[in-house]
Design an enzyme around this catalytic site. Structure first.
Site, mmCIF file in Angstrom:
data_model
loop_
_atom_site.group_PDB
_atom_site.id
_atom_site.type_symbol
_atom_site.label_atom_id
_atom_site.label_comp_id
_atom_site.label_asym_id
_atom_site.label_seq_id
_atom_site.Cartn_x
_atom_site.Cartn_y
_atom_site.Cartn_z
ATOM 1 N N CYS A 267 0.783 -1.245 0.000
ATOM 2 C CA CYS A 267 0.000 0.000 0.000
ATOM 3 C C CYS A 267 0.812 1.291 0.000
ATOM 4 C CB CYS A 267 -0.953 -0.006 1.183
ATOM 5 S SG CYS A 267 -2.013 -1.440 1.169
HETATM 6 C C1 UGA Z 1 -1.073 0.651 5.414
HETATM 7 C C2 UGA Z 1 -1.801 1.637 6.339
HETATM 8 O O1 UGA Z 1 -1.175 1.658 7.623
HETATM 9 C C3 UGA Z 1 -3.283 1.252 6.495
HETATM 10 O O2 UGA Z 1 -3.955 2.242 7.268
HETATM 11 C C4 UGA Z 1 -3.916 1.158 5.102
HETATM 12 O O3 UGA Z 1 -5.283 0.762 5.171
HETATM 13 C C5 UGA Z 1 -3.162 0.134 4.274
HETATM 14 O O4 UGA Z 1 -1.766 0.545 4.181
HETATM 15 C C6 UGA Z 1 -3.778 0.101 2.901
HETATM 16 O O5 UGA Z 1 -3.790 1.135 2.234
HETATM 17 O O6 UGA Z 1 -4.337 -0.928 2.539
HETATM 18 P P1 UGA Z 1 -0.071 -1.833 5.790
HETATM 19 O O7 UGA Z 1 0.339 -1.802 4.353
HETATM 20 O O8 UGA Z 1 -0.728 -3.037 6.342
HETATM 21 O O9 UGA Z 1 -1.081 -0.623 6.107
HETATM 22 O O10 UGA Z 1 1.261 -1.588 6.629
HETATM 23 P P2 UGA Z 1 1.762 -0.566 7.726
HETATM 24 O O11 UGA Z 1 1.550 -1.103 9.064
HETATM 25 O O12 UGA Z 1 1.279 0.805 7.436
HETATM 26 O O13 UGA Z 1 3.336 -0.610 7.428
HETATM 27 C C7 UGA Z 1 3.856 -0.192 6.168
HETATM 28 C C8 UGA Z 1 5.357 -0.204 6.170
HETATM 29 O O14 UGA Z 1 5.877 0.846 6.980
HETATM 30 C C9 UGA Z 1 5.996 -1.492 6.703
HETATM 31 O O15 UGA Z 1 7.078 -1.829 5.870
HETATM 32 C C10 UGA Z 1 6.480 -1.119 8.083
HETATM 33 O O16 UGA Z 1 7.588 -1.866 8.514
HETATM 34 C C11 UGA Z 1 6.858 0.344 7.871
HETATM 35 N N1 UGA Z 1 6.822 1.139 9.117
HETATM 36 C C12 UGA Z 1 5.638 1.365 9.745
HETATM 37 C C13 UGA Z 1 8.005 1.674 9.617
HETATM 38 O O17 UGA Z 1 9.101 1.487 9.056
HETATM 39 N N2 UGA Z 1 7.946 2.424 10.755
HETATM 40 C C14 UGA Z 1 6.778 2.674 11.396
HETATM 41 O O18 UGA Z 1 6.819 3.389 12.435
HETATM 42 C C15 UGA Z 1 5.606 2.122 10.895
#
Ligand code: UGA
Length: 437
Positions: A267
């Protein structure tokens, strides 16, 4: 009222299972026959904590599974939850959405009911009004707002938290014309979730809200990653102390400030690319998002630089990559930064050993026999010149001197600072930590 859900991925299957568990009569539709077979047997085709047990319960209630959209004839609400993946040029691919909308158009032409079509798939602003609505009207010969409803309803659930986020969303966004159909959907959601804010707006605003949300999250991550790079140049500096402290300022907030190798997944990378493409097309300079993306790509470069500085040429060197999923608690490797790192290292001739508690099978589909796979961390790092922790799996917290005893060179790059307090008998580098003096 019967509810139809088309597209049984993370969003659709979680929504279908949760609704059925709450007593709704639900029909879930997908075209992937293999997937349907598994779902019918109560098996979730991907790893998502908690989903399997709620799916099993729902199948015993009123959750039906089908491959045929015409089975949704009697549904009052039809949710579209198919994917909108990225095309090679960065734009979103509407093929699946269009296919489904065509079939719904045919269904509409035959029915005397007045269903409401609700678009949950992430689509670029203008898509509902200019693409989806005309197809539905043309194929059905009917009129939106009179013969059927059309509402945009972006989804904010996170993988690994899909059940929780479906049960307890922080907001519901409904975009559409202010008519009886929109009111009906609002009523449906206020019955489903008490005390959750419902935002009523138009199609375009609902669509851009989704992109604003994801690009803000990506911005937070690139922001903290940039500060992390600065911390690395300050002796003894610690990015987690910085994040914790600035997070106490309510204007900043403490979530999404976890520095790492960059954001991945199906995403955030796709949505940042799409908003850059969209705004450029509209003549709006996307300076901020271009920088967000650039910082995200730089994270991996700094890992490559560290490798070069410490083990020289990577060709022929054995390197363990711990974690290939894009985040912990999932087997999803889509747009994972770790996959990108492994691809680069393989190209340079490195001998890679991948460890991941859940995502090995998906990694195999990408790298086949170009890399090796290991189920034990100790065996994965054995004889390696370097071990790189890429995904924040809890299991890696257990890494100790015994685990790394048989490394050829005790050199660890910890992109998640998981073993930073272990005093490992190794050369240790972590993203966001200044060198100890
Ligand atoms: C993301 C959004 O958080 C959701 O709200 C949204 O609905 C979804 O995309 C979507 O559009 O379908 P998701 O892809 O499940 O959700 O993953 P996240 O938890 O957002 O993490 C994304 C990436 O960011 C991961 O690689 C994670 O490791 C990284 N991340 C996240 C960080 O490096 N640091 C953080 O503090 C948080």
């Amino acid at each position: 009222m019967k509810i139809g859900i088309i597209g049984l991925g993370f969003v659709g299957l979680s929504f279908a299972s949760v609704l059925a568990s709450r007593g709704y009569s639900v029909i879930g539709v997908d075209i992937d026959k293999e997937k349907l077979k598994k779902i019918k047997n109560g098996m979730v085709p991907f790893y998502e904590p908690g989903l399997q047990s709620i799916l099993k319960k729902s199948l015993k209630k009123d959750l039906k599974i089908s491959s045929n959209i015409s089975d949704l004839e009697k549904c009052g609400l039809i949710f579209v939850t198919v994917g909108t993946p990225q095309k090679r040029n960065g734009e979103i691919d509407l093929t699946m959405v269009k296919n489904v909308i065509n079939k719904i158009g045919k269904l509409l032409s035959k029915t005397r009911h007045k269903p409401i079509i609700i678009i949950k798939s992430t689509v670029i602003p203008g898509t509902t009004q200019r693409v989806i609505l005309p197809i539905l009207q043309r194929i059905s010969g009917k009129k939106a707002g009179k013969d059927f409803g059309l509402v945009t309803n972006p989804e904010f659930l996170r993988e690994t938290m899909a059940v929780n986020d479906t049960l307890y969303p922080h907001v519901i966004v409904l975009g559409g014309d202010n008519n009886i159909f929109l009111k009906k959907v609002k009523r449906f959601y206020s019955n489903l979730h008490h005390n959750v804010p419902i935002v009523l707006t138009n199609y375009g605003t609902a669509e851009i809200i989704k992109y604003a949300n994801n690009s803000f999250l990506a911005t937070k991550i690139s922001f903290i990653n940039q500060i992390a790079s600065i911390c690395e140049e300050i002796p003894n500096a610690n990015i987690d102390d910085v994040a914790k402290t600035i997070g106490l300022d309510p204007r900043i907030g403490n979530l999404f400030l976890d520095a790492g190798p960059g954001y991945g997944g199906s995403c955030l990378p796709k949505d940042v690319k799409a908003i850059i493409g969209f705004s450029t097309k509209m003549g709006v300079n996307s300076t901020l998002f271009t920088a967000v993306e650039k910082i995200n790509e730089q994270q991996i470069n700094s890992i490559m630089k560290l490798l070069k500085q410490n083990i020289g040429k990577t060709q022929g060197k054995k390197i363990a990559v711990l974690g290939i999923a894009f985040k912990p608690e999932t087997d999803d490797t889509r747009d994972s930064v770790s996959v990108k790192l492994v691809s680069r290292l393989v190209k340079l001739g490195a001998k890679i050993i991948i460890h991941d508690p859940k995502a090995i099978e998906n990694a195999r589909k990408i790298f086949h026999d170009k890399v090796k796979y290991q189920k034990s961390v100790t065996l994965a790092v054995k004889d390696c010149q370097c071990a790189i922790i890429m995904t924040g799996w809890k299991e890696y917290e257990k890494i100790n001197n015994e685990t790394i005893k048989h490394m050829a060179k005790k050199f660890i790059i910890d992109s998640r600072r998981i073993v930073s307090n272990k005093n490992l008998n190794a050369k240790y580098f972590a993203i966001g930590l200044g060198q100890k003096i």
